[in-house]
Scaffold this motif. Sequence first.
Motif, PDB file in Angstrom:
ATOM      1  N   GLU A 351       0.840  -1.205   0.000  1.00 13.51           N
ATOM      2  CA  GLU A 351       0.000   0.000   0.000  1.00 13.51           C
ATOM      3  C   GLU A 351       0.874   1.254   0.000  1.00 13.51           C
ATOM      4  O   GLU A 351       1.968   1.264   0.580  1.00 13.51           O
ATOM      5  N   ILE A 352       0.371   2.321  -0.633  1.00  8.02           N
ATOM      6  CA  ILE A 352       1.128   3.577  -0.653  1.00  8.02           C
ATOM      7  C   ILE A 352       0.269   4.733  -0.163  1.00  8.02           C
ATOM      8  O   ILE A 352      -0.955   4.751  -0.344  1.00  8.02           O
ATOM      9  N   GLU A 353       0.953   5.682   0.486  1.00  9.22           N
ATOM     10  CA  GLU A 353       0.367   6.968   0.863  1.00  9.22           C
ATOM     11  C   GLU A 353       1.345   8.047   0.429  1.00  9.22           C
ATOM     12  O   GLU A 353       2.564   7.890   0.576  1.00  9.22           O
ATOM     13  N   VAL A 354       0.803   9.157  -0.092  1.00  6.18           N
ATOM     14  CA  VAL A 354       1.658  10.228  -0.603  1.00  6.18           C
ATOM     15  C   VAL A 354       1.256  11.555   0.021  1.00  6.18           C
ATOM     16  O   VAL A 354       0.057  11.878   0.119  1.00  6.18           O
ATOM     17  N   GLN A 361       4.689  21.853   5.826  1.00  5.65           N
ATOM     18  CA  GLN A 361       3.933  20.790   6.502  1.00  5.65           C
ATOM     19  C   GLN A 361       3.510  19.730   5.480  1.00  5.65           C
ATOM     20  O   GLN A 361       3.533  19.956   4.277  1.00  5.65           O
ATOM     21  N   MET A 362       3.086  18.553   5.986  1.00  6.93           N
ATOM     22  CA  MET A 362       2.635  17.463   5.130  1.00  6.93           C
ATOM     23  C   MET A 362       1.166  17.653   4.759  1.00  6.93           C
ATOM     24  O   MET A 362       0.324  17.828   5.631  1.00  6.93           O
ATOM     25  N   GLN A 363       0.858  17.630   3.461  1.00  9.60           N
ATOM     26  CA  GLN A 363      -0.509  17.702   2.981  1.00  9.60           C
ATOM     27  C   GLN A 363      -0.792  16.463   2.133  1.00  9.60           C
ATOM     28  O   GLN A 363      -0.053  16.183   1.189  1.00  9.60           O
ATOM     29  N   PRO A 364      -1.863  15.721   2.440  1.00  9.22           N
ATOM     30  CA  PRO A 364      -2.163  14.512   1.662  1.00  9.22           C
ATOM     31  C   PRO A 364      -2.406  14.844   0.193  1.00  9.22           C
ATOM     32  O   PRO A 364      -3.019  15.869  -0.140  1.00  9.22           O
ATOM     33  N   VAL A 365      -1.944  13.962  -0.678  1.00 13.84           N
ATOM     34  CA  VAL A 365      -2.145  14.100  -2.117  1.00 13.84           C
ATOM     35  C   VAL A 365      -3.357  13.270  -2.521  1.00 13.84           C
ATOM     36  O   VAL A 365      -3.575  12.179  -1.982  1.00 13.84           O
ATOM     37  N   ASN A 366      -4.141  13.787  -3.426  1.00 13.18           N
ATOM     38  CA  ASN A 366      -5.309  13.065  -3.928  1.00 13.18           C
ATOM     39  C   ASN A 366      -4.865  11.744  -4.555  1.00 13.18           C
ATOM     40  O   ASN A 366      -4.041  11.732  -5.471  1.00 13.18           O
ATOM     41  N   PRO A 367      -5.387  10.600  -4.057  1.00 11.64           N
ATOM     42  CA  PRO A 367      -4.970   9.297  -4.604  1.00 11.64           C
ATOM     43  C   PRO A 367      -5.146   9.179  -6.109  1.00 11.64           C
ATOM     44  O   PRO A 367      -4.437   8.400  -6.755  1.00 11.64           O
ATOM     45  N   LYS A 368      -6.064   9.962  -6.693  1.00  6.91           N
ATOM     46  CA  LYS A 368      -6.260   9.905  -8.140  1.00  6.91           C
ATOM     47  C   LYS A 368      -5.034  10.402  -8.906  1.00  6.91           C
ATOM     48  O   LYS A 368      -4.869  10.083 -10.088  1.00  6.91           O
ATOM     49  N   THR A 369      -4.207  11.203  -8.251  1.00  5.99           N
ATOM     50  CA  THR A 369      -3.019  11.749  -8.920  1.00  5.99           C
ATOM     51  C   THR A 369      -1.726  11.092  -8.438  1.00  5.99           C
ATOM     52  O   THR A 369      -0.631  11.603  -8.697  1.00  5.99           O
ATOM     53  N   TYR A 370      -1.840   9.970  -7.687  1.00  3.64           N
ATOM     54  CA  TYR A 370      -0.636   9.269  -7.248  1.00  3.64           C
ATOM     55  C   TYR A 370       0.232   8.914  -8.459  1.00  3.64           C
ATOM     56  O   TYR A 370      -0.264   8.423  -9.480  1.00  3.64           O
ATOM     57  N   GLY A 371       1.492   9.186  -8.353  1.00  5.44           N
ATOM     58  CA  GLY A 371       2.442   8.887  -9.422  1.00  5.44           C
ATOM     59  C   GLY A 371       2.857  10.105 -10.207  1.00  5.44           C
ATOM     60  O   GLY A 371       3.814  10.039 -10.981  1.00  5.44           O
ATOM     61  N   TYR A 379       7.922  15.551  -1.968  1.00  2.15           N
ATOM     62  CA  TYR A 379       6.870  14.606  -1.575  1.00  2.15           C
ATOM     63  C   TYR A 379       7.434  13.573  -0.610  1.00  2.15           C
ATOM     64  O   TYR A 379       8.630  13.239  -0.642  1.00  2.15           O
ATOM     65  N   LEU A 380       6.549  13.059   0.242  1.00  6.54           N
ATOM     66  CA  LEU A 380       6.853  11.895   1.071  1.00  6.54           C
ATOM     67  C   LEU A 380       5.950  10.759   0.613  1.00  6.54           C
ATOM     68  O   LEU A 380       4.732  10.939   0.489  1.00  6.54           O
ATOM     69  N   VAL A 381       6.549   9.604   0.342  1.00  5.13           N
ATOM     70  CA  VAL A 381       5.790   8.434  -0.099  1.00  5.13           C
ATOM     71  C   VAL A 381       6.053   7.308   0.896  1.00  5.13           C
ATOM     72  O   VAL A 381       7.199   6.856   1.041  1.00  5.13           O
ATOM     73  N   LEU A 382       5.007   6.880   1.593  1.00  3.68           N
ATOM     74  CA  LEU A 382       5.130   5.773   2.553  1.00  3.68           C
ATOM     75  C   LEU A 382       4.606   4.497   1.899  1.00  3.68           C
ATOM     76  O   LEU A 382       3.444   4.422   1.500  1.00  3.68           O
ATOM     77  N   TYR A 383       5.486   3.521   1.795  1.00  3.21           N
ATOM     78  CA  TYR A 383       5.109   2.224   1.220  1.00  3.21           C
ATOM     79  C   TYR A 383       5.079   1.186   2.348  1.00  3.21           C
ATOM     80  O   TYR A 383       6.051   1.035   3.092  1.00  3.21           O
ATOM     81  N   THR A 384       3.969   0.487   2.483  1.00  4.81           N
ATOM     82  CA  THR A 384       3.793  -0.520   3.537  1.00  4.81           C
ATOM     83  C   THR A 384       3.564  -1.879   2.898  1.00  4.81           C
ATOM     84  O   THR A 384       2.738  -2.021   2.001  1.00  4.81           O
ATOM     85  N   PHE A 444       4.222   2.428  -8.466  1.00  6.46           N
ATOM     86  CA  PHE A 444       3.225   3.267  -9.143  1.00  6.46           C
ATOM     87  C   PHE A 444       2.659   2.594 -10.393  1.00  6.46           C
ATOM     88  O   PHE A 444       1.934   3.221 -11.169  1.00  6.46           O
ATOM     89  N   LYS A 445       2.999   1.329 -10.582  1.00  2.00           N
ATOM     90  CA  LYS A 445       2.350   0.476 -11.596  1.00  2.00           C
ATOM     91  C   LYS A 445       2.361   1.078 -13.000  1.00  2.00           C
ATOM     92  O   LYS A 445       1.361   1.068 -13.712  1.00  2.00           O
ATOM     93  N   GLY A 446       3.488   1.648 -13.391  1.00  2.00           N
ATOM     94  CA  GLY A 446       3.624   2.164 -14.745  1.00  2.00           C
ATOM     95  C   GLY A 446       3.061   3.555 -14.952  1.00  2.00           C
ATOM     96  O   GLY A 446       3.055   4.054 -16.078  1.00  2.00           O
ATOM     97  N   LYS A 447       2.570   4.195 -13.883  1.00  2.00           N
ATOM     98  CA  LYS A 447       1.942   5.512 -14.017  1.00  2.00           C
ATOM     99  C   LYS A 447       2.773   6.628 -13.391  1.00  2.00           C
ATOM    100  O   LYS A 447       2.240   7.646 -12.981  1.00  2.00           O
TER     101      LYS A 447
END
Length: 821
Positions: A351-354, A361-371, A379-384, A444-447
Amino acid sequence: LFQTKRTSRGSTIDLHYWIGKDSSQDEQGAAAMYVTQLDNALRGNPVQHREVQGHESETFQSYFRNGIIFKKGGVASGFKHVETNMYNIKRLLHVKGKKHVSATEVALSWDSFNKGDVFLLDLGKVLIQWNGPSCSIAEKTRGLALARSIRDSERGGRAQIGIIDNEKDSPDLMQIMKMVLGERRGELRDAIPDTKADELQKANVRLYHVYEKENDLVVQEIATRPLTQDLLQHEDCYILDQGGFKIYVWRGKSSSLEEKKAAFTRAVGFIQAKGYPSSTNIEVINDGAESAMFKQLFQKWTEKDETQGLGKVYTTGKIAKVEQVKFDTTQLHARPELAAEQRMVDDASGEIEVWRIEDLQMQPVNPKTYGQFYGGDCYLVLYTYLRSGRPHYVLYMWQGRHASVDEITACALNAIELDKKYGDEAVQVRVTMGKEPAHFLAIFKGKLIIYEGGTSRAQKSIPEAGIRLFQVKGTDEMNTKATEVPARASSLNSNDVFLLATSQVCYLWCGKGCSGDEREMAKMVADIISKRDKHTILEGQEPAEFWEALGGKAPYASEKRFQEQSAHYQPRLFECSNQTGRFIMTEVVGFCQEDLDEDDVMLLDTWEEIFLWIGKASNTYERNEAIASAKEYLKTHPAGRDLATPIILVKQGYEPLNFTGWFNAWDPYKWSDGKSYEEMKNSLGDVSGISEIKVDLNNISLNKRTLSMTSLAGSSMASASPEYKSHLNHSNSYNNSYSNNSSNSNSSNSPSLVPNGEGIYSREVLMNKTVDELPEGVDPTKKEFYLSDADFHDIFGKSKDEFYQMPKWKQQNEKKQFGLF
């Protein structure tokens, strides 16, 4: 000494000749001559090393993992030899080194001591380790490992080890030392600092051309860093001076026999001319048989059998690409070395969070624009991901090329806070724009799309440019990335697919070298980049509108890239230290997991990335400065490394597969059951029960007057090797005989303390004898144990330690074979 090593390209031979500090010039000359003869016999394949006592190379030291002991001897002492089963030993060893330990025999005097090192007083049956008050835990641990090695290898486990960490806490052991060394007068000398070359010195490489001109030898400087391979001509010899730290002599395959023979002489003459110490390491290498250490000093190294492309269509000298090879991600966990080779933590199914850094400060990125990453942001990208049923974390810090210094700093600070939130378990990866590691692409699965500038902030987004060009690299979802490049024809490359987005249309330009898989991935990316109509065009069939959008035709790259340096680069492990005020790194050659010490910060260089391994007990200052130290390492590397190389922070106990894969036989449970120094020390037993031990200086044996039997028996058993303990169940008649005949026994059943080697019998007394024919007290099921170490090795072809590590059935078979069953 020479060693043959297997590599992916065949085998390599390292040939070392070692010079004792008291050796004569004639002996040194003779050694060099024999090295030349060996080199000729081995057809010029070995890498030759000149080693000087006290200044041995890391490669030489790596052969002796338990440490090197430099004995007094040679011509001055008539070649005295110490028998391993004799106890008439009295010597003082000065132990130095944290990673590579050396012990030098020094004068039996308090004048030999200093506050910063470990000293071993070796009295045959008793080894006393004296630790200076300024010693580190690592130095104490290495000293203890050496003491145990002497006990087990030289004394067959029949010796006691006592440790003095604080003189006031060890009065009995101090009494023994004073009996041998006399009373101490005055203060001990201060710690002697280790003299190590720092990276700034090692980075100062200079290449010299060596040739003959009118019967004179000419040495001419021709280049400094970064060096390139084409400087080395096969007809000549060259000297590479690594800042006085090490001297390399490269012998061209077409150079004359006389030039090759004179290699060492010329190197020694060069050292003298430069005013370097005579102890400077020299490595002589042959054209085509270069060592990894030599090749890593060059910016790029191509082997003779490598292909260099399929021809040149447009301009030459520009870099295209290497074919991307698919691999099966299901093999990663079963083969950690594959994970390391492919730079993959797992199969990227986690799973990823961006988050974007906004107003520090940290502001969440819209998952639709991940990648989608913009060069003006951080950016900070947390991969679990799950491993062995529990979550593991990778925290990527992506730094845009045009982000402000404040944002880059805030990105690092927020990463620390996020790491704390997850128990300080995350692997931290610093990613510079354009140098994204393989796993980052895969998640990011090619995106993954990298925009040159702008920001993804809603209020500050820069209007979309009228014409934008993207280079798409990749064959599947695991390795695809689209990068914005200048919208001009010279940015094109025949081996890739490019997307040219205009206000009316989006062109998919397919180079002649691209594959069908690459074209399919580009189509997927095109749907994200542009909502306009997609037009696929082939290289050489472009419409005029395409060139017009790029500002007209221009030459572009088309040849295949030369093989990357990383294909031949052997990973290197360093211990990091800033204790001297300058960044010092000590290399660990032939490294393994054991070399990762808890109180260290270690740097693993795999060329494409830098790993910083943080030990649990490492120095706070060095932990905080780890990233800066890694940047300094890249900056000062003699090959002129890319400063944007990814830097990865790895915590002890939470190592990812792409780190552990560089180590052979990685043990994931090592940190849970590895013994600390205190645990190793406590396992030796309590020697405080000794009330008085007299040292007989005539026969150099230890005699007992009064002894606390209970506590010392425990001490003797604790300090003996485990296999030896299993052989101490002798008959009462033997124990009584032993107790009556020995005035210095430390245990009623311990043959290790019999004076003058009693308890050891000749082979004739033991071999092919019945129980009744054996000496009194000999255990008939353990006849072999009463052989001397020399006889044992002569009969079995191995040491006792090696024999007792074999399966019991195999021990029995060998004992039957030699009449000792």
